[in-house]
Structures are given as C-alpha cells and as structure tokens.
Design an enzyme around this catalytic site. Structure first.
Site, PDB file in Angstrom:
ATOM      1  N   SER A 151       0.863  -1.191   0.000  1.00 23.52           N
ATOM      2  CA  SER A 151       0.000   0.000   0.000  1.00 23.52           C
ATOM      3  C   SER A 151       0.891   1.231   0.000  1.00 23.52           C
ATOM      4  O   SER A 151       2.037   1.182   0.465  1.00 23.52           O
ATOM      5  CB  SER A 151      -0.854   0.019   1.272  1.00 23.52           C
ATOM      6  OG  SER A 151      -1.547   1.256   1.392  1.00 23.52           O
ATOM      7  N   TYR A 164      -1.658  -0.803  10.333  1.00 19.81           N
ATOM      8  CA  TYR A 164      -1.776  -1.118   8.904  1.00 19.81           C
ATOM      9  C   TYR A 164      -0.509  -0.705   8.161  1.00 19.81           C
ATOM     10  O   TYR A 164       0.080  -1.498   7.417  1.00 19.81           O
ATOM     11  CB  TYR A 164      -2.996  -0.389   8.328  1.00 19.81           C
ATOM     12  CG  TYR A 164      -3.245  -0.633   6.862  1.00 19.81           C
ATOM     13  CD1 TYR A 164      -3.805  -1.827   6.425  1.00 19.81           C
ATOM     14  CD2 TYR A 164      -2.946   0.342   5.908  1.00 19.81           C
ATOM     15  CE1 TYR A 164      -4.052  -2.050   5.069  1.00 19.81           C
ATOM     16  CE2 TYR A 164      -3.185   0.127   4.558  1.00 19.81           C
ATOM     17  CZ  TYR A 164      -3.737  -1.064   4.139  1.00 19.81           C
ATOM     18  OH  TYR A 164      -3.982  -1.280   2.803  1.00 19.81           O
TER      19      TYR A 164
END
Ligand SMILES: NC(=O)c1ccc[n+]([C@@H]2O[C@H](COP(=O)([O-])OP(=O)(O)OC[C@H]3O[C@@H](n4cnc5c(N)ncnc54)[C@H](O)[C@@H]3O)[C@@H](O)[C@H]2O)c1
Length: 269
Positions: A151, A164
C-alpha cells in the site's frame, strides 16, 4: 478480450496463478484480468459465496478456476491453495499475495497487543509463507512471478493507522529480501503500492468511524492524490498483470505506486 481465441494468445496462456483475497476488490479484478489474458486461477478467500461468483465469472472468460475457502492466517490454507494449482493445473507460475484488512484506526498509544498480532497474522505472515510455499513449484517451472499487494501506506504514514502502515512497510521490505533470494531461480518478486481504491475495504473504516469522521477521512485520502480521485480495482489489476507478465522480465524487487500521484503529492489539489 474475453473469447477463448484471445485467451489462447494471451500473455498468460498456459499459466496458473494463485490469488489470495480473490473474492472482492483488487483480488477479484486481478483474477478476471489474468483470466481474460489466458491464466487459470486458484482463488483463496474467506467468502465461499464471493468465490462462487468469481468462479462463474472466470469460467465465463474461458479459463479454469479452483477455489479454496479459508483464512490466510492459517498457513496450511495458503499452502493448500498453492498445492491445488500444481495438482489441478500441473504447476504454478504466479502468486498474488493480496488478502488484507485495514485494521483499527486509532492513536498509536491506544493500540492493543491482540490487534497487533491479528494484523501481522493476516497482512504479513501469510505473504512470507506464501512465497516460501510457492518457490519450489515455481523453480520446477523454471521461474515465476510474485506480486505482493502492499500500500502507499507502507511508503507514507497515515495518521492513526500505524498498525496497517507497519504491516505494509514490512511487506515492502519482505519483497526486497525475497527478490534477492529468488532472482537466481528466475522468480521475480515485486510489490504493488495502491493509493486509495474504491473497494469494500472502506466499509471497515465506515463501520469504525462516525459518519462525519468517515466522510472527512475519505476526502483527506482523496486529496492526497494529484488526480483528486479514488482509483479502480481494474487499474490496480492492470499493473499486477504487467508485473507478472514477461514484459516485466527485467523488473524485480520494486514497490510500484499505482496511486494517482500520491507519492509526489504536495497535498494540494
Ligand atoms: N482499497 C484500497 O484503497 C487499498 C489501498 C492500498 C492497499 N490495499 C490492499 O489491497 C488488498 C486488497 O484490498 P481491497 O481493497 O481489494 O479489499 P476488499 O475488502 O475488497 O478485498 C479483500 C479480500 O480479502 C479477503 N480477506 C480478508 N481477510 C482474509 C483472510 N484472513 N483470509 C482470506 N481472505 C481474506 C476478503 O474476504 C476480501 O474478499 C489488501 O491487502 C489491502 O490492504 C487496498
């Protein structure tokens, strides 16, 4: 490109690819794109219903689709998906480690140990051991391609999203190290770093935040792209198809942003 004729001449004709988290969003788009270009697919996901729908769509494109229902947190399930590719399709050419969750959005110091362990067990550990399980069958084929879905959050921090971001940064590092180890086997290992993509993963954020906070978080994320929009799962799948294809034959160990310009944004739209 969805006929049997285009499949037979496609970039992935005769190849098989395992995709985790294949029932939704980016994983589903990858499965459909690769099937259109000739690949047979093994899809792994928690959702039996989603995998059933995916199998119908893959089959409609003239490709074969095997499904494995289970959690990537169970490493035996990941190994079983790879084994399925070799048992049914005769080998393994590609692996897309895509399954992942957004996890809690909260200040750093309030994060619980159990949440930390959960994020590692879903977003990180299966990526490592999936690659480990894939390398023997890929070596047997003379090489292969792996794409790990990280990401932009692994390259740039997001406020209140440390767990995350940490797992995605680790996926990028893991990709670099695996690329070093596997280059001699002609196995290329790359990483995709999506910017914001319109998929059901944002439902996790919506469920965790009050409506106004959710909307402002979405706008903030969107404004971090130069293009001032969310991307589509299909735009991510196009990049994954490139990275897995022979056209990327000299590309390994990269973390490719597909992010509408987030990586060079100055925050102004
Ligand atoms: N959507 C975005 O904006 C975005 C941005 C950057 C990175 N990503 C990453 O892309 C990947 C795919 O996300 P998405 O947006 O398509 O989300 P999504 O929620 O649409 O799809 C994720 C899929 O993974 C499956 N899954 C979740 N946990 C699982 C588990 N333990 N075992 C097996 N399957 C599991 C879900 O059932 C779902 O089908 C994730 O790794 C995510 O972190 C997404």
């Amino acid at each position: 490109m969805n006929s049997a004729a285009s499949r037979s001449g496609g970039r992935f004709a005769g190849k098989s690819v395992v995709i985790t988290g294949a029932a939704s969003g980016i994983g589903r788009a990858c499965a459909l794109r690769l099937a259109e270009e000739g690949a047979d697919i093994v899809g792994l996901d928690l959702s039996a219903e989603g995998l059933g729908a995916l199998a119908a769509e893959v089959t409609a494109r003239g490709a074969r689709c095997e499904t494995v229902v289970g959690s990537v947190a169970d490493l035996d399930v990941v190994a079983a998906a790879i084994q399925r590719a070799t048992d049914v399709f005769g080998g393994l050419d590609g692996l897309v480690n895509n399954a992942g969750i957004g996890g809690p959005m909260q200040p750093f110091e309030t994060v619980k140990s159990a949440d930390f362990d959960k994020m590692i067990s879903i977003n990180l550990k299966p990526v490592w051991f999936g690659m480990q399980a894939a390398c023997a069958p890929m070596r047997a084929r003379g090489g292969g391609g792996i794409v790990n879905v990280a990401s932009m959050a692994g390259l740039r921090p997001n406020r209140n999203h440390a767990l995350y971001g940490m797992t995605k940064a680790a996926v990028i590092s893991l990709t670099h190290h695996a690329a070093m180890d596997y280059a001699r086997d002609n196995i290329r290992v790359n990483c995709l770093c999506p910017g914001p993509v319109e998929t059901p993963i944002f439902e996790q954020m919506r469920a965790a935040l009050a409506p106004a906070a959710y909307e402002s978080a979405r706008v903030r994320v969107q404004h971090r792209t130069l293009m001032n929009r969310f991307g589509t799962a299909e735009e991510q799948a196009a990049a994954v198809a490139y990275l897995l294809s022979d056209e990327a034959s000299f590309v390994t160990g990269i973390a490719m942003p597909v992010d509408g310009g987030w990586s060079i944004s100055d925050g102004r739209v």
